[in-house]
Scaffold this active site. Structure first.
Site, PDB file in Angstrom:
ATOM      1  CG  ASP A 255      25.869  16.694  27.314  1.00 47.18           C
ATOM      2  OD1 ASP A 255      26.688  16.931  26.415  1.00 47.18           O
ATOM      3  OD2 ASP A 255      25.159  15.665  27.335  1.00 47.18           O
ATOM      4  CE1 TYR A 256      23.518   9.694  31.441  1.00 48.34           C
ATOM      5  CE2 TYR A 256      22.028  10.010  29.609  1.00 48.34           C
ATOM      6  CZ  TYR A 256      22.465   9.260  30.682  1.00 48.34           C
ATOM      7  OH  TYR A 256      21.838   8.074  30.971  1.00 48.34           O
TER       8      TYR A 256
END
Ligand code: GLC
Length: 709
Positions: A255-256
């Site tokens: 994820d980011y």
């Protein structure tokens, strides 16, 4: 492995290999365009997220194909959770349709639109089971039940990926966020999930296993730690379980910034250690923080990582690009001809159908609904009555989109009616100055429709709320209108269940309409006027009060079940333990009666059990009923949930029609995880309960017996 992949891998420098593992947010202002251009030309970026449209994606793709040394095409990733240009209901709404073919249909149209905008990797479906409406991302997922989430996973992977990943109208799907992200401490996003191994195995893992079995191309680990191990570094689950036991061969995309965040989690000293931990856990693509590009060279020097692990990750990324057909024709999707007006009209109808089927009628008394046709004065009161953008909910995409507001829908459906709209208050402001005008408009009307709820930005990522009631001073507005004693219908626009006992008490009718997307107003008007007989059922238990959270249907029994009647029991002293509405609840304009329920009385472990349930429409309107099948194992080596959902089926019945719904339970439907966490079917009695929702008083039960092996 393919020759092409091996040839490219053999030719790559270390920096080019790390480039393939590097995914950059091209929409972020910190990425200076010339730095991005330089990196793409140097082969230091393998994929890009958060941009769409040929005008943006093509120039970047051309740079990679014409300027970089190895001419490897880019992947373009985007969050297409519930539509791209034609926006469908938010996932939690769509889950209330209990309709896998519908879930697949809405995924198909989203991919056809997103592909034309150059997107090849969809960061969806979101499969996080959640029993805590404080968590803002509950809106993005399929609700509280593992079986529903598993059926949802299968339908969405089929819809997003189709039969051939390389086909123009298909793209790679990402099962996210792995795992137990929906069980954060305090309901606060990114919070620690400290749950039992049993709950993990019974509730949170199944939807992801279903997605893997359905062939999902990518998985995104979640931001949270699971009992102290951040998911981005959870080798035991990512490698041993997902890749090892489940056989997942696709790509793990972080994820980011999640790789770099291992430092904040307190498990990595610096970027090199963070990158090494993520790589060792099997993460292939590092999203946005360039932890791999900047951290892995030092990790290699310090002996924390191996080139073999890097090569394995690069192989999986190149294989995904090959499966997507990007080496054959990277412009295939974006070069597709624009959608015709006829196709766009068809897609709008899919969105409208999804909208009408997602609406849940929670209350309907004094004949409030359906509205009568013809001339009448309707006062639409509230801040969400004419708020097209708020109908989109979280994660909608393309700019400049229009949605049909509730006012639009009402005026189109009731052309003879005199419909006025007075907002009265804003969604979350404290100015009550408009309430008097709203009350006056309501006073002059025959029918009052309150439009209340949340803005689209009150759910989604980083939008957890401690109070799950109406924001701002909407309650003051509603109470001023309700005090008039007029026939009053409340339409809720929301991304989570809202604890509003006072409203359910006083309004004549209440519709849970969630956030229904482009066709919201028309779908709502169809239910208000009876053009559609409401068929939605709650995919999430609706709390009476936030203090009951977590509250859900498949809870385990207690040794002191007296609840409200026994002092020393599993209860509250200041509120009931029952929810406002149970899982599966939803009213219809007709009346369904559940008749006989029969089941195979005896079975041996591994044999199937057939359950037949008769349903009759005893009302005056055709309607669609959802029939749920729950299981209860009353005595077992492990205390089993009071209700376990094992099946759901929809049946459309004409007036007076009776149908028999058939469920086939497989052997492992009766299995439990024993004390050693091994699946086992224990001999003895099982209770099968069938009915309209997870309210035991409304279920018909039949006992079946499993013979000793
Ligand atoms: C976000 C979300 C994730 C999304 C990703 C890319 O932080 O957690 O669901 O897919 O970043 O937008």
């Amino acid at each position: 492995m393919s020759d092409l992949v091996e040839r490219l891998l053999a030719a790559m420098t270390l920096q080019e290999k790390l480039g393939q593992l590097n995914m950059i947010d091209a929409a972020l202002p910190t990425h200076a365009p010339d730095e991005m251009t330089r990196q793409v030309c140097a082969g230091l970026i393998g994929s890009v997220l958060n941009v769409y449209g040929a005008g943006t994606t093509n120039p970047l793709q051309q740079l990679a194909l014409e300027q970089s040394r190895l001419r490897i095409p880019l992947i373009f990733g985007f969050d297409v959770l519930h539509g791209h240009r034609t926006i469908c209901p938010i996932p939690l709404a769509e889950a209330c349709a209990f309709d896998p073919p519908l879930w697949e249909r809405t995924a198909r149209i989203a991919m056809d639109e997103a592909g034309r905008d150059g997107i090849t990797l969809n960061f969806a479906p979101m499969l996080d089971v959640c029993r805590d409406p404080r968590w803002g991302r509950i809106a993005e997922g399929p609700g509280e039940d593992a079986l529903v989430a598993s059926r949802y996973a299968e339908a969405k992977v089929r819809g997003f990926q189709g039969a051939d990943l390389a086909a123009r109208e298909n793209m790679a799907a990402t099962a996210k966020h792995f795992v137990a992200y929906g069980a954060p401490a305090g309901g606060r996003d990114y919070g620690s999930a400290d749950i039992s191994e049993r709950e993990l195995a019974e509730v949170y893992l199944p939807p992801f296993e279903a997605a893997v079995k359905a062939g999902v191309a990518a998985i995104m680990p979640s931001f949270n730690d699971l009992a102290g191990i951040p998911m981005t570094a959870h080798g035991a689950l990512l490698k041993d379980l997902v890749r090892g036991r489940w056989g997942f061969e696709g790509v793990l995309v972080s994820d980011y910034n999640a790789v770099g965040e291992l430092i904040a989690h307190g498990v990595a000293e610096d970027l090199a250690e963070a990158a090494a931990l993520a790589l060792a856990a099997g993460i292939d693509i590092d999203m946005q923080d360039q932890a791999y590009l900047l951290g892995l060279p030092a990790a290699l020097d310090r002996g924390l990582a191996s080139v073999a692990d890097i090569d394995r990750a690069v192989r999986r990324v190149l294989t995904l690009k090959q499966r997507l057909g990007l080496f054959d024709d990277p412009y295939r999707r974006v070069a597709a001809p624009p959608l015709s007006l006829d196709t766009l009209a068809q897609y709008a109808e899919v969105a409208r159908d999804a909208g009408r089927r997602s609406i849940v009628l929670l209350k309907n008394e004094r004949g409030a609904l359906p509205l009568k046709p013809g001339a009448q004065r309707i006062a639409l009161i509230g801040p969400l009555g004419d708020a097209p953008l708020e109908m989109f909910g979280c994660w909608f995409a393309a700019a400049g989109l229009e949605a049909a507001s509730i006012l639009d829908g009402l005026r189109a459906a009731l052309p003879q009616a005199d419909i006025s709209h007075v907002p009265g208050v804003t969604v979350d402001g404290d100015d009550q100055g408009g309430i008097a005008e709203a009350a006056a408009a309501a006073h002059d009307a025959d029918t009052v429709i309150l439009s209340l709820g949340e803005s689209k930005d009150m759910t989604g990522e980083a939008h957890s709320r401690g109070h799950i009631d109406l924001p701002g001073c909407q309650r003051a507005l509603a109470e001023a209108v309700l005090a008039l004693g007029k026939p009053t219908i409340a339409i809720l626009t929301h991304g989570r269940p809202l604890a509003l006992p006072w409203l359910f008490e006083r309004a004549d009718a209440v519709l849970a309409t969630w956030q229904l997307g482009s066709q919201a107003g028309h779908a709502i008007a169809e239910v208000l006027t009876g053009a559609w007989n409401p068929s939605g059922r709650l995919a999430i238990t609706w709390p009476l009060d936030g203090g009951q959270i977590p509250i859900f249907h498949s809870h385990r029994p207690t040794g002191r079940p007296g609840h409200n009647d026994v002092f020393y029991s599993n209860r509250y002293t200041d509120m009931p333990v029952e929810p406002q509405f149970p899982f599966g609840f939803g009213l219809s304009y007709t009346r369904f009666r559940l008749g006989s329920v029969t089941a195979t009385p005896e079975f041996a472990p591994g044999e199937t059990v057939t359950v037949l349930a008769e349903v009759t429409n005893e009302g005056a309107l055709e309607g669609e009923e959802t029939v749920f099948l729950f299981l209860r194992d009353p005595v077992a080596s492990i205390a089993r949930p009071v209700l376990e959902l094992k099946g759901f089926a929809k049946v459309t019945l004409a007036v007076g029609e009776r149908q028999t719904v058939r469920f086939i339970l497989q052997g492992d439907d009766f299995a439990l995880l024993d004390r050693n966490m091994r699946p086992r079917v224990e001999p003895g009695a099982f209770e099968i309960l069938v009915g309209p929702c997870a309210d035991r008083s409304r279920l018909s039960s039949v006992t079946v017996r499993c013979q000793s092996a």
